[in-house]
Design a protein around this motif. Structure first.
Motif, PDB file in Angstrom:
ATOM      1  N   LYS A  17       0.997  -1.615  -0.344  1.00 14.43           N
ATOM      2  CA  LYS A  17      -0.203   0.293  -0.223  1.00 14.43           C
ATOM      3  C   LYS A  17       0.776   1.405  -0.452  1.00 14.43           C
ATOM      4  O   LYS A  17       1.977   1.380   1.141  1.00 14.43           O
ATOM      5  CB  LYS A  17      -0.792  -0.144   0.875  1.00 14.43           C
ATOM      6  CG  LYS A  17      -2.015   1.172   1.070  1.00 14.43           C
ATOM      7  CD  LYS A  17      -3.205   0.414   2.242  1.00 14.43           C
ATOM      8  CE  LYS A  17      -4.178   2.075   2.526  1.00 14.43           C
ATOM      9  NZ  LYS A  17      -4.390   1.948   3.919  1.00 14.43           N
ATOM     10  N   ILE A  19       1.164   4.917   1.201  1.00 12.49           N
ATOM     11  CA  ILE A  19       0.371   5.315   2.193  1.00 12.49           C
ATOM     12  C   ILE A  19       0.973   7.092   1.357  1.00 12.49           C
ATOM     13  O   ILE A  19      -0.149   7.829   2.014  1.00 12.49           O
ATOM     14  CB  ILE A  19       1.341   4.987   3.295  1.00 12.49           C
ATOM     15  CG1 ILE A  19       1.703   3.546   3.183  1.00 12.49           C
ATOM     16  CG2 ILE A  19       1.019   5.703   4.444  1.00 12.49           C
ATOM     17  CD1 ILE A  19      -0.308   3.330   4.054  1.00 12.49           C
ATOM     18  N   GLN A  38      -7.120  15.673   6.124  1.00  9.64           N
ATOM     19  CA  GLN A  38      -8.213  14.179   6.856  1.00  9.64           C
ATOM     20  C   GLN A  38      -7.382  13.140   7.434  1.00  9.64           C
ATOM     21  O   GLN A  38      -6.529  12.954   7.161  1.00  9.64           O
ATOM     22  CB  GLN A  38      -9.145  13.629   5.478  1.00  9.64           C
ATOM     23  CG  GLN A  38      -9.813  15.355   4.942  1.00  9.64           C
ATOM     24  CD  GLN A  38     -10.825  13.987   3.789  1.00  9.64           C
ATOM     25  OE1 GLN A  38     -10.637  13.263   3.038  1.00  9.64           O
ATOM     26  NE2 GLN A  38     -11.978  14.546   3.649  1.00  9.64           N
ATOM     27  N   ASN A  39      -8.262  12.341   8.634  1.00 10.09           N
ATOM     28  CA  ASN A  39      -7.752  11.622   9.292  1.00 10.09           C
ATOM     29  C   ASN A  39      -7.030  10.365   7.991  1.00 10.09           C
ATOM     30  O   ASN A  39      -8.007   9.894   6.836  1.00 10.09           O
ATOM     31  CB  ASN A  39      -9.359  10.564   9.644  1.00 10.09           C
ATOM     32  CG  ASN A  39      -9.815  11.421  11.072  1.00 10.09           C
ATOM     33  OD1 ASN A  39     -11.159  11.252  11.923  1.00 10.09           O
ATOM     34  ND2 ASN A  39      -8.156  11.876  12.060  1.00 10.09           N
ATOM     35  N   GLY A  40      -6.145  10.020   7.865  1.00 11.87           N
ATOM     36  CA  GLY A  40      -5.329   8.516   7.664  1.00 11.87           C
ATOM     37  C   GLY A  40      -4.802   8.951   6.255  1.00 11.87           C
ATOM     38  O   GLY A  40      -4.024   8.657   5.198  1.00 11.87           O
ATOM     39  N   ALA A  41      -4.869  10.318   5.947  1.00 11.26           N
ATOM     40  CA  ALA A  41      -4.101  11.222   4.712  1.00 11.26           C
ATOM     41  C   ALA A  41      -2.831  11.115   4.595  1.00 11.26           C
ATOM     42  O   ALA A  41      -2.254  11.117   3.686  1.00 11.26           O
ATOM     43  CB  ALA A  41      -4.048  12.842   4.524  1.00 11.26           C
ATOM     44  N   LYS A  43      -0.648  13.103   7.385  1.00 12.01           N
ATOM     45  CA  LYS A  43       0.578  13.377   8.010  1.00 12.01           C
ATOM     46  C   LYS A  43       1.166  12.785   8.755  1.00 12.01           C
ATOM     47  O   LYS A  43       2.528  13.508   8.685  1.00 12.01           O
ATOM     48  CB  LYS A  43      -0.769  14.161   8.766  1.00 12.01           C
ATOM     49  CG  LYS A  43      -1.606  15.056   7.742  1.00 12.01           C
ATOM     50  CD  LYS A  43      -2.459  15.470   8.523  1.00 12.01           C
ATOM     51  CE  LYS A  43      -3.389  14.762   9.318  1.00 12.01           C
ATOM     52  NZ  LYS A  43      -4.213  14.314   9.518  1.00 12.01           N
ATOM     53  N   THR A  44       1.256  12.266   9.932  1.00 13.20           N
ATOM     54  CA  THR A  44       1.824  11.127  10.593  1.00 13.20           C
ATOM     55  C   THR A  44       3.310  10.487  10.273  1.00 13.20           C
ATOM     56  O   THR A  44       4.412  11.051  10.677  1.00 13.20           O
ATOM     57  CB  THR A  44       1.311  10.883  11.752  1.00 13.20           C
ATOM     58  OG1 THR A  44       0.145  11.197  12.436  1.00 13.20           O
ATOM     59  CG2 THR A  44       2.020  10.259  13.002  1.00 13.20           C
ATOM     60  N   GLU A  81       1.685  12.528  17.572  1.00 19.89           N
ATOM     61  CA  GLU A  81       0.331  11.926  17.599  1.00 19.89           C
ATOM     62  C   GLU A  81      -0.288  12.152  19.256  1.00 19.89           C
ATOM     63  O   GLU A  81       0.951  12.976  20.137  1.00 19.89           O
ATOM     64  CB  GLU A  81       0.372  10.231  17.374  1.00 19.89           C
ATOM     65  CG  GLU A  81       0.364  10.184  16.230  1.00 19.89           C
ATOM     66  CD  GLU A  81       0.071   8.890  16.110  1.00 19.89           C
ATOM     67  OE1 GLU A  81       0.387   8.033  16.462  1.00 19.89           O
ATOM     68  OE2 GLU A  81      -0.878   8.309  14.737  1.00 19.89           O
ATOM     69  N   GLU A 155      -1.004  17.564  15.226  1.00 20.54           N
ATOM     70  CA  GLU A 155      -1.860  18.009  16.013  1.00 20.54           C
ATOM     71  C   GLU A 155      -2.521  18.168  17.531  1.00 20.54           C
ATOM     72  O   GLU A 155      -2.877  17.771  18.464  1.00 20.54           O
ATOM     73  CB  GLU A 155      -2.738  16.674  15.729  1.00 20.54           C
ATOM     74  CG  GLU A 155      -2.932  15.185  14.604  1.00 20.54           C
ATOM     75  CD  GLU A 155      -4.317  15.699  13.800  1.00 20.54           C
ATOM     76  OE1 GLU A 155      -5.006  16.315  14.470  1.00 20.54           O
ATOM     77  OE2 GLU A 155      -4.543  14.970  12.814  1.00 20.54           O
TER      78      GLU A 155
HETATM   79  N1  LIG Z   1       2.787   1.350  10.925  1.00 18.90           N
HETATM   80  C1  LIG Z   1       1.895   1.162   9.791  1.00 18.90           C
HETATM   81  N2  LIG Z   1       1.534   0.590   8.790  1.00 18.90           N
HETATM   82  C2  LIG Z   1       0.842  -0.091   8.323  1.00 18.90           C
HETATM   83  N3  LIG Z   1      -0.061   0.705   7.943  1.00 18.90           N
HETATM   84  C3  LIG Z   1       0.180   2.130   8.519  1.00 18.90           C
HETATM   85  C4  LIG Z   1       1.197   2.933   9.206  1.00 18.90           C
HETATM   86  N4  LIG Z   1       0.960   3.737   9.815  1.00 18.90           N
HETATM   87  C5  LIG Z   1       0.170   4.238   9.199  1.00 18.90           C
HETATM   88  N5  LIG Z   1      -0.427   3.434   8.169  1.00 18.90           N
HETATM   89  C6  LIG Z   1      -1.086   4.166   7.717  1.00 18.90           C
HETATM   90  O1  LIG Z   1      -1.094   5.458   5.996  1.00 18.90           O
HETATM   91  C7  LIG Z   1      -2.815   6.457   6.119  1.00 18.90           C
HETATM   92  C8  LIG Z   1      -1.850   6.957   6.628  1.00 18.90           C
HETATM   93  O2  LIG Z   1      -1.590   6.968   8.342  1.00 18.90           O
HETATM   94  P1  LIG Z   1      -1.315   8.775   9.367  1.00 18.90           P
HETATM   95  O3  LIG Z   1      -0.950   7.898  10.084  1.00 18.90           O
HETATM   96  O4  LIG Z   1       0.478   9.352   8.678  1.00 18.90           O
HETATM   97  O5  LIG Z   1      -2.974   9.807   8.667  1.00 18.90           O
HETATM   98  P2  LIG Z   1      -2.912  10.734   9.185  1.00 18.90           P
HETATM   99  O6  LIG Z   1      -2.515  11.847   8.682  1.00 18.90           O
HETATM  100  O7  LIG Z   1      -1.911  11.407  10.722  1.00 18.90           O
HETATM  101  O8  LIG Z   1      -3.959  10.509  10.180  1.00 18.90           O
HETATM  102  P3  LIG Z   1      -4.783  10.816  11.225  1.00 18.90           P
HETATM  103  O9  LIG Z   1      -5.672  12.413  11.046  1.00 18.90           O
HETATM  104  O10 LIG Z   1      -5.607  10.275  11.839  1.00 18.90           O
HETATM  105  O11 LIG Z   1      -3.880  11.150  12.225  1.00 18.90           O
HETATM  106  C9  LIG Z   1      -3.038   5.433   7.043  1.00 18.90           C
HETATM  107  O12 LIG Z   1      -4.719   4.793   6.122  1.00 18.90           O
HETATM  108  C10 LIG Z   1      -2.826   4.136   7.725  1.00 18.90           C
HETATM  109  O13 LIG Z   1      -3.736   2.851   7.799  1.00 18.90           O
END
Ligand SMILES: Nc1ncnc2c1ncn2[C@@H]1O[C@H](COP(=O)(O)OP(=O)(O)OP(=O)(O)O)[C@@H](O)[C@H]1O
Ligand SMILES: [Mg+2]
Length: 302
Positions: A17, A19, A38-41, A43-44, A81, A155
């Motif tokens: 996948k 990411i 958005q959530n899951g975009a 960022k982290t 986080e 965040e």
């Molecule tokens: N260690 C990992 N293994 C597999 N998939 C991961 C891992 N870390 C993150 N993901 C996936 O990567 C995508 C992005 O995650 P990320 O945490 O970077 O999003 P985010 O923008 O920070 O979301 P949020 O607003 O919820 O904090 C998500 O679909 C998450 O499920």
């Protein structure tokens, strides 16, 4: 040095996948940069790569104009986080442990930073008894103890009430103004960080879809007349040829937004009707920054 932080083609895959894909970021000295998505975009995940906590599949990061090194990471404070604390220890002890880990010799920095984040005199309280907002402030204090030049905050206003958000905004502005810090913060809600950032990067589905100055975003914050018509082809022909209007968009089928001659909606209506276009609705609206973000990311932000 103009750029505190730059990334080039930052990409991360987990399994098959994708990411994060080809993220190019530019954060300039003195920016408060809002990283929005958005959530899951992703960022982290991007923040982790910027901080060297995970390895990108490809792409590079440059800190303070150089390849990342221990020296550059020492100039960064970060909170990724939900910040972890020892719940049974006091505020002061939690900060003291971090201070020693960072090699800061003077324990005076603890009281100084508690004061800075509005937690003066709270050193003796146990962390488990703190509210979420106070814990977030404590987390920011912790990132500051070693006097970094740049802060990465993931965040930091998540879950805060409007007063907490305002206090965080004031604190970040103070850090930028008084300590000349550069700050990058992420959020999934534009409204929470809109008033504190001067530059915005929008990430969606792991891709950076826009990076722009906040002033530019505000310029796009416009008033317009929205018209619903039965035939956009005919309507736009009339707008251009008869009314000499150039600044308009066909927002979706049958919906047109006109950005000029807003004082003249009666004339607009009459000319369209005379030209055989059925106008079923006409209203004066304004496009907010939130609309812009939702339009780009294609979803409603809650
Ligand atoms: N260690 C990992 N293994 C597999 N998939 C991961 C891992 N870390 C993150 N993901 C996936 O990567 C995508 C992005 O995650 P990320 O945490 O970077 O999003 P985010 O923008 O920070 O979301 P949020 O607003 O919820 O904090 C998500 O679909 C998450 O499920
Ligand atoms: Mg996240």
């Amino acid at each position: 040095m103009k750029y505190v932080l730059r990334s080039n083609g930052l990409t991360k895959k987990y399994g098959d996948k994708m990411i994060v894909e080809d993220v190019n970021l530019e954060v300039e000295q003195g920016d408060i940069y809002g990283f929005l998505g958005q959530n899951g975009a992703g960022k982290t995940t991007v923040f982790r790569m910027l901080l060297g906590l995970i390895k990108p599949l490809r792409g590079t990061v440059e800190w303070f104009g150089e390849n990342p090194s221990t020296a550059s990471f020492n100039r960064i404070g970060s909170m990724i986080e939900t910040p972890g604390f020892y719940p049974n220890l006091t505020v002061w002890d939690n900060l003291d442990i971090h201070r020693r880990m960072c090699g800061v010799t003077d324990s005076f920095v603890i009281e100084e930073h508690l004061k800075l984040v509005g937690m003066e005199g709270m050193g003796k309280q146990k962390v488990k008894k703190l509210s979420l907002g106070t814990k977030q402030r404590l987390a920011i204090a912790r990132t500051l103890l070693h006097r970094p030049d740049c802060l990465i905050l993931d965040e930091p206003v998540n879950g805060l009430d409007p007063i907490g958000i305002r206090e965080t905004r004031e604190l970040l502005l103070e850090l930028r103004n008084k300590r000349s810090m550069t700050i990058m913060i992420s959020s999934h809600i534009l409204g929470e960080i809109g008033q504190m950032v001067n530059r915005i990067g929008i990430i969606h589905g792991g891709k950076m879809i826009e990076q722009l100055d906040y002033a530019e975003l505000q310029r796009r914050n416009r008033t317009y007349v929205e018209i619903r018509v039965d035939n956009d082809g005919k309507a736009t022909w009339i707008l251009e040829q008869q009314l000499h209007i150039k600044d308009y968009t066909v927002w979706e089928k049958g919906r047109i937004r006109v950005y000029e001659r807003l004082e003249d909606t009666g004339m607009l209506n009459k000319t369209l009707l005379d030209g055989g276009v059925i106008v079923s609705e006409m209203s004066l609206c304004s496009e907010t920054l939130e609309d812009h973000f939702v339009k780009l990311t294609g979803g409603v932000q809650k």
